[in-house]
Design a protein around this motif. Structure first.
Motif, mmCIF file in Angstrom:
data_model
loop_
_atom_site.group_PDB
_atom_site.id
_atom_site.type_symbol
_atom_site.label_atom_id
_atom_site.label_comp_id
_atom_site.label_asym_id
_atom_site.label_seq_id
_atom_site.Cartn_x
_atom_site.Cartn_y
_atom_site.Cartn_z
ATOM 1 N N PHE A 112 13.573 43.308 -61.573
ATOM 2 C CA PHE A 112 14.203 44.543 -62.037
ATOM 3 C C PHE A 112 14.468 44.497 -63.545
ATOM 4 C CE2 PHE A 112 17.807 47.401 -62.772
ATOM 5 C CZ PHE A 112 17.311 48.566 -62.214
ATOM 6 N N ARG A 113 15.007 43.355 -64.014
ATOM 7 C CA ARG A 113 15.283 43.236 -65.457
ATOM 8 C C ARG A 113 13.992 43.279 -66.270
ATOM 9 N NH1 ARG A 113 17.334 38.646 -67.025
ATOM 10 N NH2 ARG A 113 17.143 37.554 -65.057
ATOM 11 N N HIS A 118 10.721 45.449 -70.215
ATOM 12 C CA HIS A 118 9.336 45.481 -70.689
ATOM 13 C C HIS A 118 8.607 46.773 -70.340
ATOM 14 C CE1 HIS A 118 9.767 41.316 -71.777
ATOM 15 N NE2 HIS A 118 10.019 40.969 -70.523
ATOM 16 N N GLN A 119 9.230 47.590 -69.492
ATOM 17 C CA GLN A 119 8.616 48.844 -69.055
ATOM 18 C C GLN A 119 7.206 48.613 -68.504
ATOM 19 O OE1 GLN A 119 10.285 52.041 -69.176
ATOM 20 N NE2 GLN A 119 11.918 50.536 -69.335
ATOM 21 N N LYS A 120 7.053 47.527 -67.759
ATOM 22 C CA LYS A 120 5.774 47.190 -67.119
ATOM 23 C C LYS A 120 6.028 46.976 -65.627
ATOM 24 C CE LYS A 120 3.244 45.723 -70.949
ATOM 25 N NZ LYS A 120 2.130 46.457 -71.334
#
Length: 188
Positions: A112-113, A118-120
C-alpha cells in the motif's frame, strides 16, 4: 553419532547410525530458534528452515519472513481475534517491513505504501496447496486495504448515503471484491 527420538511412551530411545560427513547439516545456535526471518539463520538449509517454522508454529507464530517474502502456515484452528483486529492494522500501518513481528498486514502495508508513494501498481502473490489458507490470507489482505482506503478518504464513519461519489464508489468496490471471494477461489 547418536540420534534421540521420542517414542509413544515419551521415553527417549537412542539409536546409533553412520553417515558421511557431507550428509551432516549444522544446527543453528539455540538463540536463533524461532527467528522472525529465516534469511538471518546462520545455517540455512531445508532442515533448519523446517525446524524454525515448526518451532514458531508450536508457539502460534504462523507468519515468518524469508527476506521480503512472508511464509504463512495454516494453523488449522481459530486464532485470537486480536491477531487481525483494527488495533493490529493500526500497529502495522506505516511501519517498515521487518520492524514488527511477521504478519500479513506488514506485507499489505508495504504494498500500500509503495502504491501511494510511487504511484505504480503493486502485486502480492498468495500461493500454496489446497487447504493451505490462501483464501483466508487474501481476506486479511482485502480487510487491510479496505481499512486503508477508508483512512485515505478521511472519516471511516461516512455512510454510503452521505459520502462523496468517490467514497461511495470505493465502498461499493470493496464490498464487491470481498463478496466475490467465493467466485475468485473457484478459479484458483
Amino acid at each position: 553419532i547418536v540420534e534421540c527420538d521420542k517414542n509413544e511412551d515419551e521415553r527417549i530411545s537412542k539409536k546409533e547410525f553412520e553417515c558421511a560427513p557431507k550428509d551432516l547439516l549444522l544446527k543453528n545456535p539455540a538463540q536463533m530458534d524461532s527467528a522472525d526471518d529465516v534469511s538471518t539463520l546462520l545455517f540455512l538449509h531445508e532442515a533448519s528452515l523446517l525446524y524454525n517454522l515448526q518451532h514458531r508454529y508450536d508457539r502460534d507464530a504462523i507468519y515468518t519472513y524469508n527476506g521480503p517474502v512472508l511464509i504463512a502456515i495454516n494453523p488449522n484452528k481459530n486464532l485470537p481475534d486480536s491477531l487481525y483486529g483494527s488495533q493490529t492494522i493500526e500497529a502495522y500501518t506505516g511501519q517498515p517491513l521487518g520492524s514488527l513481528s511477521p504478519h500479513v498486514y506488514a506485507i499489505a502495508d508495504e504494498a500500500f505504501r509503495n502504491l501511494m508513494s510511487h504511484q505504480k501498481d503493486q502485486s502480492i502473490l498468495v500461493s500454496g496447496s489446497s487447504g493451505s489458507g490462501k483464501t483466508e490470507t487474501t481476506k486479511h489482505l482485502l480487510r487491510y486495504f479496505a481499512a486503508m482506503s477508508k483512512k485515505s478518504y478521511g472519516s471511516a464513519s461516512l455512510s454510503p448515503s452521505n459520502a462523496t461519489p468517490n467514497v461511495r464508489k470505493s465502498t461499493s468496490i470493496e464490498n464487491q471484491i470481498i463478496n466475490s471471494m467465493t467466485v475468485l477461489v473457484s478459479f484458483w
